[in-house]
Design a protein around this motif. Structure first.
Motif, PDB file in Angstrom:
ATOM      1  N   CYS A 135     -46.358-112.837  24.577  1.00 31.04           N
ATOM      2  CA  CYS A 135     -44.230-111.682  25.041  1.00 31.04           C
ATOM      3  C   CYS A 135     -45.121-111.111  23.744  1.00 31.04           C
ATOM      4  CB  CYS A 135     -43.725-112.351  25.952  1.00 31.04           C
ATOM      5  SG  CYS A 135     -41.893-110.978  25.779  1.00 31.04           S
ATOM      6  N   VAL A 136     -45.126-109.374  23.999  1.00 33.89           N
ATOM      7  CA  VAL A 136     -44.838-108.355  22.841  1.00 33.89           C
ATOM      8  C   VAL A 136     -43.253-108.708  22.175  1.00 33.89           C
ATOM      9  CG1 VAL A 136     -44.110-106.190  23.863  1.00 33.89           C
ATOM     10  CG2 VAL A 136     -45.831-106.929  21.865  1.00 33.89           C
ATOM     11  N   GLN A 137     -42.052-109.283  22.946  1.00 32.64           N
ATOM     12  CA  GLN A 137     -40.649-109.557  22.644  1.00 32.64           C
ATOM     13  C   GLN A 137     -40.533-110.334  22.134  1.00 32.64           C
ATOM     14  OE1 GLN A 137     -38.362-107.507  26.445  1.00 32.64           O
ATOM     15  NE2 GLN A 137     -38.100-105.914  25.697  1.00 32.64           N
ATOM     16  N   CYS A 138     -40.736-111.351  23.461  1.00 34.58           N
ATOM     17  CA  CYS A 138     -39.831-112.706  22.278  1.00 34.58           C
ATOM     18  C   CYS A 138     -41.110-113.505  20.887  1.00 34.58           C
ATOM     19  CB  CYS A 138     -39.436-113.696  23.454  1.00 34.58           C
ATOM     20  SG  CYS A 138     -40.493-114.543  24.567  1.00 34.58           S
ATOM     21  N   ASN A 139     -42.586-113.062  21.490  1.00 36.02           N
ATOM     22  CA  ASN A 139     -43.158-113.704  20.434  1.00 36.02           C
ATOM     23  C   ASN A 139     -44.187-115.076  21.283  1.00 36.02           C
ATOM     24  OD1 ASN A 139     -44.363-111.322  19.466  1.00 36.02           O
ATOM     25  ND2 ASN A 139     -42.813-111.893  17.800  1.00 36.02           N
ATOM     26  N   LYS A 140     -43.857-115.126  22.903  1.00 34.46           N
ATOM     27  CA  LYS A 140     -43.902-116.304  23.107  1.00 34.46           C
ATOM     28  C   LYS A 140     -45.449-116.491  24.260  1.00 34.46           C
ATOM     29  CE  LYS A 140     -39.904-118.913  21.939  1.00 34.46           C
ATOM     30  NZ  LYS A 140     -39.345-119.725  22.660  1.00 34.46           N
ATOM     31  N   ARG A 141     -46.639-117.647  24.172  1.00 32.50           N
ATOM     32  CA  ARG A 141     -46.579-117.516  24.950  1.00 32.50           C
ATOM     33  C   ARG A 141     -46.735-118.299  26.244  1.00 32.50           C
ATOM     34  NH1 ARG A 141     -52.658-118.803  27.197  1.00 32.50           N
ATOM     35  NH2 ARG A 141     -53.326-116.927  27.814  1.00 32.50           N
TER      36      ARG A 141
ATOM     37  N   GLY B 224     -51.393 -99.435  59.590  1.00 29.85           N
ATOM     38  CA  GLY B 224     -52.360-100.398  59.374  1.00 29.85           C
ATOM     39  C   GLY B 224     -52.911-100.807  57.752  1.00 29.85           C
ATOM     40  N   GLU B 225     -52.325-100.382  56.679  1.00 33.91           N
ATOM     41  CA  GLU B 225     -52.570-101.320  55.871  1.00 33.91           C
ATOM     42  C   GLU B 225     -51.550-101.705  55.153  1.00 33.91           C
ATOM     43  OE1 GLU B 225     -55.059 -98.966  51.235  1.00 33.91           O
ATOM     44  OE2 GLU B 225     -52.601 -98.295  52.203  1.00 33.91           O
ATOM     45  N   GLU B 226     -51.766-103.141  54.658  1.00 31.78           N
ATOM     46  CA  GLU B 226     -50.751-104.070  54.209  1.00 31.78           C
ATOM     47  C   GLU B 226     -50.929-104.072  52.012  1.00 31.78           C
ATOM     48  OE1 GLU B 226     -49.827-109.077  53.555  1.00 31.78           O
ATOM     49  OE2 GLU B 226     -51.808-108.510  54.719  1.00 31.78           O
ATOM     50  N   ILE B 227     -49.666-103.615  51.743  1.00 30.31           N
ATOM     51  CA  ILE B 227     -49.432-103.264  50.500  1.00 30.31           C
ATOM     52  C   ILE B 227     -48.645-104.722  49.701  1.00 30.31           C
ATOM     53  CG2 ILE B 227     -48.627-101.997  48.744  1.00 30.31           C
ATOM     54  CD1 ILE B 227     -48.932 -99.594  50.842  1.00 30.31           C
ATOM     55  N   ILE B 228     -49.094-105.282  49.032  1.00 27.22           N
ATOM     56  CA  ILE B 228     -47.617-105.932  48.688  1.00 27.22           C
ATOM     57  C   ILE B 228     -47.577-106.021  45.987  1.00 27.22           C
ATOM     58  CG2 ILE B 228     -48.001-108.630  47.625  1.00 27.22           C
ATOM     59  CD1 ILE B 228     -49.426-109.100  49.667  1.00 27.22           C
ATOM     60  N   THR B 229     -47.144-105.968  46.412  1.00 25.28           N
ATOM     61  CA  THR B 229     -46.363-105.637  44.957  1.00 25.28           C
ATOM     62  C   THR B 229     -45.575-106.768  44.318  1.00 25.28           C
ATOM     63  OG1 THR B 229     -44.316-104.118  45.693  1.00 25.28           O
ATOM     64  CG2 THR B 229     -46.286-102.827  45.646  1.00 25.28           C
ATOM     65  N   TYR B 230     -46.093-106.738  43.151  1.00 22.91           N
ATOM     66  CA  TYR B 230     -45.122-108.063  42.652  1.00 22.91           C
ATOM     67  C   TYR B 230     -44.815-107.176  40.447  1.00 22.91           C
ATOM     68  CZ  TYR B 230     -48.950-110.753  42.028  1.00 22.91           C
ATOM     69  OH  TYR B 230     -50.317-111.193  41.911  1.00 22.91           O
ATOM     70  N   ASP B 231     -43.652-108.101  40.226  1.00 22.95           N
ATOM     71  CA  ASP B 231     -43.850-107.818  38.638  1.00 22.95           C
ATOM     72  C   ASP B 231     -44.543-109.392  37.905  1.00 22.95           C
ATOM     73  OD1 ASP B 231     -42.555-105.560  39.248  1.00 22.95           O
ATOM     74  OD2 ASP B 231     -40.059-105.726  38.888  1.00 22.95           O
ATOM     75  N   HIS B 232     -45.133-109.386  37.255  1.00 25.73           N
ATOM     76  CA  HIS B 232     -45.727-110.171  36.087  1.00 25.73           C
ATOM     77  C   HIS B 232     -44.310-110.284  34.813  1.00 25.73           C
ATOM     78  CE1 HIS B 232     -49.368-110.976  37.740  1.00 25.73           C
ATOM     79  NE2 HIS B 232     -49.461-109.649  37.562  1.00 25.73           N
ATOM     80  N   MET B 233     -43.630-111.156  34.939  1.00 23.26           N
ATOM     81  CA  MET B 233     -42.348-111.160  34.334  1.00 23.26           C
ATOM     82  C   MET B 233     -42.123-112.739  32.381  1.00 23.26           C
ATOM     83  SD  MET B 233     -38.267-111.594  35.092  1.00 23.26           S
ATOM     84  CE  MET B 233     -37.993-109.965  35.586  1.00 23.26           C
ATOM     85  N   CYS B 234     -42.266-112.165  31.861  1.00 26.06           N
ATOM     86  CA  CYS B 234     -41.983-113.323  30.970  1.00 26.06           C
ATOM     87  C   CYS B 234     -40.970-114.834  31.146  1.00 26.06           C
ATOM     88  CB  CYS B 234     -42.052-113.606  29.463  1.00 26.06           C
ATOM     89  SG  CYS B 234     -41.786-113.889  28.274  1.00 26.06           S
ATOM     90  N   LYS B 235     -41.562-115.692  31.471  1.00 24.96           N
ATOM     91  CA  LYS B 235     -40.963-116.800  31.379  1.00 24.96           C
ATOM     92  C   LYS B 235     -39.785-116.743  30.170  1.00 24.96           C
ATOM     93  CE  LYS B 235     -40.363-121.681  31.622  1.00 24.96           C
ATOM     94  NZ  LYS B 235     -40.740-122.949  30.740  1.00 24.96           N
ATOM     95  N   ASN B 236     -39.613-116.722  29.089  1.00 26.83           N
ATOM     96  CA  ASN B 236     -38.807-117.136  28.797  1.00 26.83           C
ATOM     97  C   ASN B 236     -37.457-115.855  28.207  1.00 26.83           C
ATOM     98  OD1 ASN B 236     -40.240-119.271  27.217  1.00 26.83           O
ATOM     99  ND2 ASN B 236     -40.914-117.678  27.274  1.00 26.83           N
ATOM    100  N   CYS B 237     -38.256-114.866  28.309  1.00 25.29           N
ATOM    101  CA  CYS B 237     -37.358-113.329  27.848  1.00 25.29           C
ATOM    102  C   CYS B 237     -36.553-112.799  29.054  1.00 25.29           C
ATOM    103  CB  CYS B 237     -36.682-112.619  26.747  1.00 25.29           C
ATOM    104  SG  CYS B 237     -38.605-111.878  26.836  1.00 25.29           S
TER     105      CYS B 237
END
Length: 112
Positions: free
Chosen positions: A30-36, A51-64
């Motif tokens: 993570c560029v904000q908290c520098n943790k992996r 007729g098209e299924e669209i799935i969206t989501y966000d990948h988010m840092c667990k820490n910050c």
């Protein structure tokens, strides 16, 4: 979305389309908290449009809770094929097409 958190932006993943999950080999830290640490999946939505299924989501840092990338996965049936696409800065870009028929006409050898 954050290009500083990933090793390569939108890597070519060939035909590997992820409906859920994260491509952690491309995650630097993570560029904000520098943790992996773990990457959370949040704000997941599933819609069906023409007729098209669209799935969206966000990948988010667990820490910050920094948003690393936005993930989009689509599925549709076109003619006799199931079409899949994925676009995500972390997971990459990919497309796949699978025949719904027992024998894929594209894979059949010509008779002469």
């Amino acid at each position: 979305m954050c290009g500083g958190c990933v090793q390569e932006e939108y890597p070519d993943r060939g035909s590997t389309c992820l409906e859920t999950g994260s491509f952690l080999l491309n995650y630097v830290s993570c560029v904000q908290c520098n943790k992996r640490d773990f990457v959370l999946i949040v704000n997941k939505t599933a819609e069906e449009e023409d007729g098209e299924e669209i799935i969206t989501y966000d990948h988010m840092c667990k820490n910050c809770h920094h948003v690393i990338a936005k993930h989009e996965y689509t599925f549709s049936v076109v003619d006799d094929y199931q079409e899949y696409t994925m676009l995500c800065m972390l997971c990459g870009r990919a497309e796949d097409s699978v025949s719904v028929l027992p024998d894929d006409p594209r894979q059949m050898a010509p008779l002469f």
